[in-house]
Design an enzyme around this catalytic site. Structure first.
Site, PDB file in Angstrom:
ATOM      1  N   ARG A 116       0.878  -1.181   0.000  1.00 28.91           N
ATOM      2  CA  ARG A 116       0.000   0.000   0.000  1.00 28.91           C
ATOM      3  C   ARG A 116       0.907   1.220   0.000  1.00 28.91           C
ATOM      4  O   ARG A 116       1.606   1.482   0.983  1.00 28.91           O
ATOM      5  CB  ARG A 116      -0.903  -0.018   1.224  1.00 28.91           C
ATOM      6  N   HIS A 143      -7.195   1.134  -6.652  1.00 27.58           N
ATOM      7  CA  HIS A 143      -7.494   0.443  -5.394  1.00 27.58           C
ATOM      8  C   HIS A 143      -8.322  -0.808  -5.737  1.00 27.58           C
ATOM      9  O   HIS A 143      -9.504  -0.896  -5.414  1.00 27.58           O
ATOM     10  CB  HIS A 143      -8.267   1.369  -4.460  1.00 27.58           C
ATOM     11  N   GLN A 146     -10.402  -2.933  -2.960  1.00 28.52           N
ATOM     12  CA  GLN A 146     -11.623  -2.285  -2.494  1.00 28.52           C
ATOM     13  C   GLN A 146     -12.724  -2.390  -3.543  1.00 28.52           C
ATOM     14  O   GLN A 146     -13.878  -2.682  -3.219  1.00 28.52           O
ATOM     15  CB  GLN A 146     -11.358  -0.812  -2.181  1.00 28.52           C
ATOM     16  N   ASP A 233     -16.450   8.928  -1.819  1.00 27.71           N
ATOM     17  CA  ASP A 233     -15.157   8.765  -1.148  1.00 27.71           C
ATOM     18  C   ASP A 233     -14.760  10.131  -0.599  1.00 27.71           C
ATOM     19  O   ASP A 233     -15.351  11.160  -0.954  1.00 27.71           O
ATOM     20  CB  ASP A 233     -14.121   8.247  -2.163  1.00 27.71           C
ATOM     21  N   CYS A 272     -16.016   3.629   0.857  1.00 26.89           N
ATOM     22  CA  CYS A 272     -14.870   2.759   1.136  1.00 26.89           C
ATOM     23  C   CYS A 272     -14.258   3.011   2.508  1.00 26.89           C
ATOM     24  O   CYS A 272     -13.468   2.182   2.976  1.00 26.89           O
ATOM     25  CB  CYS A 272     -13.821   2.888   0.037  1.00 26.89           C
ATOM     26  N   ARG A 300     -14.066  -6.769   2.449  1.00 29.99           N
ATOM     27  CA  ARG A 300     -12.646  -6.681   2.111  1.00 29.99           C
ATOM     28  C   ARG A 300     -11.947  -7.961   2.550  1.00 29.99           C
ATOM     29  O   ARG A 300     -11.083  -8.491   1.846  1.00 29.99           O
ATOM     30  CB  ARG A 300     -12.008  -5.472   2.813  1.00 29.99           C
TER      31      ARG A 300
END
Length: 317
Positions: A116, A143, A146, A233, A272, A300
């Protein structure tokens, strides 16, 4: 073909998950089906140690609650072991090249690396140099984990993906990019609703539109009308400085009760996380019965377990 009619093969022809550009609908459906199987096994208390003896190194130059806990818990439930490597623990980017880091980890017999970080090119270089599976836990561009968890959640909710109207509101960021690709490839009608100047990368938009139905618009009404899913988001990704001009541009794209009223009567809200209540979404929406953010966050775990199984050990059936 929709996910509900897909017959699982027990494998995908990929070594890594760097983004979703080169993943076919079948690859995505394979992940979703295995995620469902693993979720059921966990709920029934059945052991599913498909990665027994395997080691996942987790490299973080961007911190995250959900990414760390879901991967660490996931590999544990699969019988494997996690190594947490923060930017304070390793020399990556602080004197040691990615190539050298990949060589060292390969020599130690690491089976997979979740990274990440900021630059997509770092993830791709790690994959090209190492002898292990690489999973993109987030970059500034993509991403994918996700997005896969998101469409798995949509499938659980609606029993299908094909023809679902999925509308994203806000900054055209890494989430917008990955959702466009995942949604287009699985038959959803994806709307990315962003103000002018904050649209997603046009090259990624073009790539997604070649795969399916993707509309980029600055009209909240167009995106929200009869939508099945409303998604947003944060305005500022980790590492970005707060800019009053960007806040001013994005506030009209807040998901609130007026936007929810335009959507389908069965529409759900997704995010998310982490969320900034009162900024990209109002409390009455995110805390309502229409919100499925915690189911989404839990997924997830299940989706990433499926990804790890398919990439780190082909013998999961």
């Amino acid at each position: 073909m929709d996910v509900s009619s897909y017959k699982p093969k027990g494998k995908i022809e990929h070594k890594h998950l760097l983004n979703l550009l080169d993943y076919s609908p079948s690859d995505i459906y394979e992940i979703l089906h295995l995620a469902g199987k693993l979720k059921t096994a966990l709920y029934k208390g059945k052991k599913h140690e498909y990665l027994k003896g395997k080691t996942l190194a987790m490299i973080f130059t961007k911190s995250s609650t959900r990414t760390r806990v879901s991967f660490e818990q996931g590999i544990f439930q699969l019988g494997g072991h996690a190594l947490f490597l923060s930017s304070n623990d390793i020399q990556l980017g602080r004197g040691e090249t990615i190539r050298d880091t990949a060589g060292v980890l390969s020599g130690y017999g690491i089976d997979g690396v979740m990274i990440r970080t900021f630059k997509q090119s770092d993830v791709e270089e790690l994959a090209s140099c190492g002898k292990f599976a690489v999973i993109n836990g987030l970059t500034d561009d993509f991403h994918p984990c996700q997005a896969l968890a998101d469409i798995f959640t949509v499938y659980e909710r609606f029993g299908k993906l094909k023809d679902i109207k999925f509308s994203y509101f806000g900054d055209g960021n890494n989430m917008a990019h990955s959702l466009m690709l995942a949604g287009a490839k699985t038959g959803m009608n994806v709307y990315i609703c962003s103000p002018k100047g904050y649209e997603p990368n046009p090259e990624i938009v073009e790539a997604a539109q070649k795969q399916g139905n993707v509309t980029v618009t600055d009209s909240v009404e167009e995106a929200a009308k009869d939508a099945d899913v409303l998604y947003t988001d944060v305005f500022f990704s980790m590492g970005q400085e707060k800019d009053p001009a960007k806040v001013k541009a994005l506030m009209p794209y807040q998901v609130n009760s007026d936007v929810l009223a335009l959507a389908s009567k069965d529409a759900v809200f997704m995010h998310c996380l982490p969320a900034h209540r009162g900024e990209e979404v109002t409390e009455d929406v995110i805390d309502s019965t229409r919100s499925i953010i915690f189911q989404e966050a839990e997924n997830r775990l299940h989706v990433q377990k499926a990804v790890m199984c398919l990439l780190m050990n082909k013998k999961h059936r």
